[in-house]
Design a protein around this motif. Structure first.
Motif, PDB file in Angstrom:
ATOM      1  N   SER A 196      -9.195  17.232  -3.749  1.00 10.89           N
ATOM      2  CA  SER A 196      -8.697  16.932  -2.408  1.00 10.89           C
ATOM      3  C   SER A 196      -8.350  18.209  -1.661  1.00 10.89           C
ATOM      4  CB  SER A 196      -7.456  16.031  -2.496  1.00 10.89           C
ATOM      5  OG  SER A 196      -7.787  14.763  -3.006  1.00 10.89           O
TER       6      SER A 196
ATOM      7  N   ASP B  14       1.583  20.234  -1.955  1.00 12.97           N
ATOM      8  CA  ASP B  14       0.479  19.412  -2.437  1.00 12.97           C
ATOM      9  C   ASP B  14      -0.716  20.261  -2.791  1.00 12.97           C
ATOM     10  OD1 ASP B  14       1.848  17.015  -2.139  1.00 12.97           O
ATOM     11  OD2 ASP B  14       1.252  16.824  -0.055  1.00 12.97           O
TER      12      ASP B  14
ATOM     13  N   SER C 182       0.892   9.406   4.191  1.00  7.93           N
ATOM     14  CA  SER C 182       1.869  10.282   3.563  1.00  7.93           C
ATOM     15  C   SER C 182       1.585  11.714   4.001  1.00  7.93           C
ATOM     16  CB  SER C 182       1.782  10.178   2.039  1.00  7.93           C
ATOM     17  OG  SER C 182       2.649  11.094   1.417  1.00  7.93           O
TER      18      SER C 182
ATOM     19  N   THR D 116       6.845   7.819   3.635  1.00  5.05           N
ATOM     20  CA  THR D 116       5.616   7.152   4.061  1.00  5.05           C
ATOM     21  C   THR D 116       5.746   6.686   5.507  1.00  5.05           C
ATOM     22  OG1 THR D 116       5.270   6.352   1.798  1.00  5.05           O
ATOM     23  CG2 THR D 116       4.008   5.265   3.540  1.00  5.05           C
TER      24      THR D 116
ATOM     25  N   LEU E 136      -2.977   6.591   2.397  1.00  4.64           N
ATOM     26  CA  LEU E 136      -2.679   5.816   1.202  1.00  4.64           C
ATOM     27  C   LEU E 136      -3.356   4.454   1.240  1.00  4.64           C
ATOM     28  CD1 LEU E 136       1.153   6.526   0.838  1.00  4.64           C
ATOM     29  CD2 LEU E 136      -0.766   7.788  -0.169  1.00  4.64           C
ATOM     30  N   GLY E 137      -3.593   3.952   2.433  1.00  3.90           N
ATOM     31  CA  GLY E 137      -4.237   2.644   2.554  1.00  3.90           C
ATOM     32  C   GLY E 137      -4.529   2.310   4.004  1.00  3.90           C
TER      33      GLY E 137
ATOM     34  N   TYR F  25      -1.793  14.353   7.391  1.00  5.10           N
ATOM     35  CA  TYR F  25      -1.447  13.230   6.533  1.00  5.10           C
ATOM     36  C   TYR F  25      -2.602  12.920   5.579  1.00  5.10           C
ATOM     37  CZ  TYR F  25       2.248  11.963   9.923  1.00  5.10           C
ATOM     38  OH  TYR F  25       3.333  11.954  10.759  1.00  5.10           O
ATOM     39  N   ARG F  26      -2.262  12.316   4.454  1.00  4.33           N
ATOM     40  CA  ARG F  26      -3.269  11.700   3.601  1.00  4.33           C
ATOM     41  C   ARG F  26      -3.169  10.193   3.784  1.00  4.33           C
ATOM     42  NH1 ARG F  26      -0.049  13.484  -0.661  1.00  4.33           N
ATOM     43  NH2 ARG F  26      -1.656  14.988  -1.222  1.00  4.33           N
TER      44      ARG F  26
ATOM     45  N   ARG G  52      -9.683   8.849   2.685  1.00  4.55           N
ATOM     46  CA  ARG G  52      -8.405   9.568   2.737  1.00  4.55           C
ATOM     47  C   ARG G  52      -8.502  10.836   3.579  1.00  4.55           C
ATOM     48  NH1 ARG G  52      -7.554  11.144  -3.452  1.00  4.55           N
ATOM     49  NH2 ARG G  52      -8.402   9.035  -3.609  1.00  4.55           N
TER      50      ARG G  52
ATOM     51  N   LEU H 291       0.818  -1.212   0.000  1.00  5.22           N
ATOM     52  CA  LEU H 291       0.000   0.000   0.000  1.00  5.22           C
ATOM     53  C   LEU H 291       0.853   1.264   0.000  1.00  5.22           C
ATOM     54  CD1 LEU H 291      -2.733  -1.099   2.575  1.00  5.22           C
ATOM     55  CD2 LEU H 291      -3.008  -0.859   0.094  1.00  5.22           C
ATOM     56  N   CYS H 292       2.148   1.121   0.247  1.00  2.68           N
ATOM     57  CA  CYS H 292       3.035   2.287   0.278  1.00  2.68           C
ATOM     58  C   CYS H 292       3.288   2.856  -1.105  1.00  2.68           C
ATOM     59  CB  CYS H 292       4.376   1.930   0.917  1.00  2.68           C
ATOM     60  SG  CYS H 292       4.282   1.504   2.660  1.00  2.68           S
ATOM     61  N   GLY H 293       3.084   2.057  -2.143  1.00  2.00           N
ATOM     62  CA  GLY H 293       3.416   2.517  -3.476  1.00  2.00           C
ATOM     63  C   GLY H 293       4.916   2.435  -3.719  1.00  2.00           C
TER      64      GLY H 293
END
Length: 435
Positions: free
Chosen positions: A360, A267, A261, A156, A201-202, A198-199, A389, A47-49
């Motif tokens: 967002s 952003d 993240s 992350t 990610l999972g 934070y956003r 998110r 899930l970290c990408g």
């Protein structure tokens, strides 16, 4: 509080050193010191990408290092992560050093005796900060705040936390948890994530089998353990109570992994968000008309402007670089069985700018404005892949339901102020919604 161990939050009173030593002795040599599995570690890692080829990883509260070893072997494009694993219990670190050497990872796993509350690393030192089953030592909110500085740009944070999974935990479950580590509901953890910048990610709710991997070996040990001293008796009783509570109440709580993240100024810098002005009304309508297949949402915004549910200052727009309106989001007053709440609807982004971050940006700014005004609860009917998110979770977990049939995951709630009780019951929307 210092990081004595990465065991679960129900350790006996660590102010009694003899009891603590006996408690730790019961846990020495076990493969895990908290619920988990290689499968869950891999799922969280996925899930970290994308990560750098040789990511710099910090494993906080590593215990004997099961996760640290997996991360060293599998994190990053080349599988050549450099892992710094910290804990305050030296016997665990010795176990990790031996295991790393046996697997040929001794040059890439560095075991360090350090306090997670005062980590001796410079800002931006790590691409991945990892804390499975250990954030409770600081508390979830403090961990979010203190560890953010350690992340390099694009980094992350992965951490797991024990939380309620039952909508109404029983008195028996609360009698065990409340005195030592009061659990929260997932939505409140997600709200804390958003508030900390934070956003998401999972999110990975850990399965019951993760508890079996921890409690299986521990249970076997305590079944035959003896208590030669009074301190050992206290430690043994604490572990047996912990195991018994899981048998009786395990369906009411569980661990969840969060992959996060940090939201940086850059952003949202491309899409500055602000309250709408009278000059934006036409552009807001145009964005809603373009974003949806029918004019219903655009007409709803216009109708809400003339309704008593309209709250000045809670209709926000995100600006494109040329100053035009790129996205719009609106909060209006609703109720949950008579208790005031907010409805987030609609949220619209210019189709040409979707997936750009404009949507967002406007939602985050709008929710922050609501929190600053002292609002406590926001409700949204939307895509269950998108809104978590921002901290939203299924409203059913709070006993909140829509006044119409809707899939459980689509009706969501966000707690903005967890100091206030969350109302239960049916949502009452403003009249312009027509429900």
């Amino acid at each position: 509080m210092t990081d004595h161990t990465s065991t679960t939050p129900f350790s006996p009173d660590t102010s009694d050193e003899a009891v603590f030593a006996a408690f730790m002795e019961l846990h020495r040599g076990l493969p895990r010191q908290s619920p988990g599995s290689d499968a869950s570690t891999r799922r969280l890692l996925s899930l970290c990408g994308p990560l750098p080829e040789r990511p710099r990883v910090l494993d906080i509260g590593c215990g004997p290092g099961r996760s640290a070893l997996l991360l060293a072997a599998e994190a990053g494009g080349a599988g050549l992560a450099e892992v710094t694993a910290v804990d305050l219990y030296e016997p665990f670190l010795d176990e990790l050093r031996a295991a790393a050497a046996a697997r040929g990872l001794g040059d890439r796993v560095r075991a360090v005796n350090a306090d997670m509350g005062a980590l001796p690393y410079e800002d931006g030192s790590f691409d991945l900060v990892w804390a499975e089953g250990s954030a409770y030592v600081l508390g979830f909110d403090r961990a979010l705040a203190r560890w953010r500085r350690l992340l390099a740009p694009g980094g992350t944070l992965v951490l797991s936390e024990c939380e309620w999974t039952a909508a109404e935990p029983s008195a028996g479950a609360r009698a065990f948890w409340d005195p030592q580590y009061p659990l929260r509901f997932p939505a409140r953890h997600l709200a804390a994530v958003q508030a900390a910048g934070y956003r998401v990610l999972g999110v990975h709710p850990q399965p019951d089998s993760d508890w079996a991997e921890y409690y299986g070996p521990l249970g076997e040990r305590v079944r035959t353990a003896e208590a030669p001293t009074a301190a050992a008796g206290v430690a043994l009783a604490a572990v047996r109570e912990e195991l018994d509570v899981r048998v009786r109440h395990g369906h009411e709580y569980g661990y969840t992994g969060y992959v996060l993240s940090p939201v940086t100024d850059g952003d949202d810098g491309r899409w500055p968000a602000r309250p709408e002005t009278p000059a934006d009304v036409a552009a807001v309508r145009a964005v809603n008309l373009a974003a949806f297949e029918s004019p219903l949402e655009a007409d709803l915004v216009d109708a809400l402007r003339a309704d008593a549910s309209w709250l000045p200052g809670l209709s926000y727009v995100a600006e494109a670089p040329d100053g035009s309106v790129a996205a719009h989001a609106l909060l209006t007053r609703c109720e949950v069985d008579g208790v005031p709440a907010l409805a987030l609807a609609p949220v619209a982004t210019d189709p040409a700018l979707q997936r750009s971050g404009a949507g967002s940006s406007v939602v985050r700014a709008l929710l922050a404005a609501a929190r600053e005004r002292g609002e406590a609860l926001v409700l949204v009917l939307g895509h269950p892949e998108y809104y978590p998110r921002f901290g939203f979770a299924p409203a059913s977990r709070f006993g909140i339901r829509a006044p119409f049939e809707v899939p459980d995951g689509a009706m969501m709630a966000l707690v903005l102020d967890d100091r206030l009780p969350v109302p239960t019951g049916t949502i009452r929307y403003p009249a312009p919604f027509g429900v």
